[in-house]
Design a protein around this motif. Structure first.
Motif, mmCIF file in Angstrom:
data_model
loop_
_atom_site.group_PDB
_atom_site.id
_atom_site.type_symbol
_atom_site.label_atom_id
_atom_site.label_comp_id
_atom_site.label_asym_id
_atom_site.label_seq_id
_atom_site.Cartn_x
_atom_site.Cartn_y
_atom_site.Cartn_z
ATOM 1 N N ASP A 24 8.164 5.596 3.832
ATOM 2 C CA ASP A 24 6.872 5.012 3.482
ATOM 3 C C ASP A 24 7.034 3.825 2.543
ATOM 4 O O ASP A 24 6.321 2.838 2.664
ATOM 5 N N THR A 51 1.685 -0.340 2.659
ATOM 6 C CA THR A 51 1.496 0.825 3.516
ATOM 7 C C THR A 51 0.460 1.739 2.878
ATOM 8 O O THR A 51 0.464 1.927 1.668
ATOM 9 N N HIS A 62 -1.913 5.574 3.443
ATOM 10 C CA HIS A 62 -2.143 6.837 4.144
ATOM 11 C C HIS A 62 -3.450 7.440 3.653
ATOM 12 O O HIS A 62 -3.779 7.332 2.473
#
Length: 82
Positions: A28, A73, A75
């Motif tokens: 990640d 990134t 999530h």
């Protein structure tokens, strides 16, 4: 995990070139490699005793010993413990 309410977390990290075996590198943060540094921001909200909604956002620079490139990134997770 909190029953209800907010929790937040911030971390700063750095990984030197070839410092970790690729199998264990954080996918990640640096896309599965090493040679990077960055920040991670995590905010979570407990919906009940066993449920939580969590957002995680990484801002990383890869290639810090050579040509740098920025990587972002994010999530969004729904966590349920039983």
């Amino acid at each position: 995990m909190k029953k209800k309410g907010w929790s937040v977390k911030y971390a700063n990290y750095k990984s030197e070139a070839d410092s970790t075996l690729g199998t264990y590198a954080d996918g990640d943060a640096f896309g599965g490699g090493t040679d990077g540094e960055g920040n991670v921001f995590i905010a979570a909200y407990g919906l009940g005793k066993n449920t939580q909604v969590k957002a995680t956002y990484w801002i990383s620079d890869t290639g810090i010993s050579g040509t740098k490139s920025e990587r972002k990134t994010g999530h969004l997770d729904f966590v349920f413990k039983y």
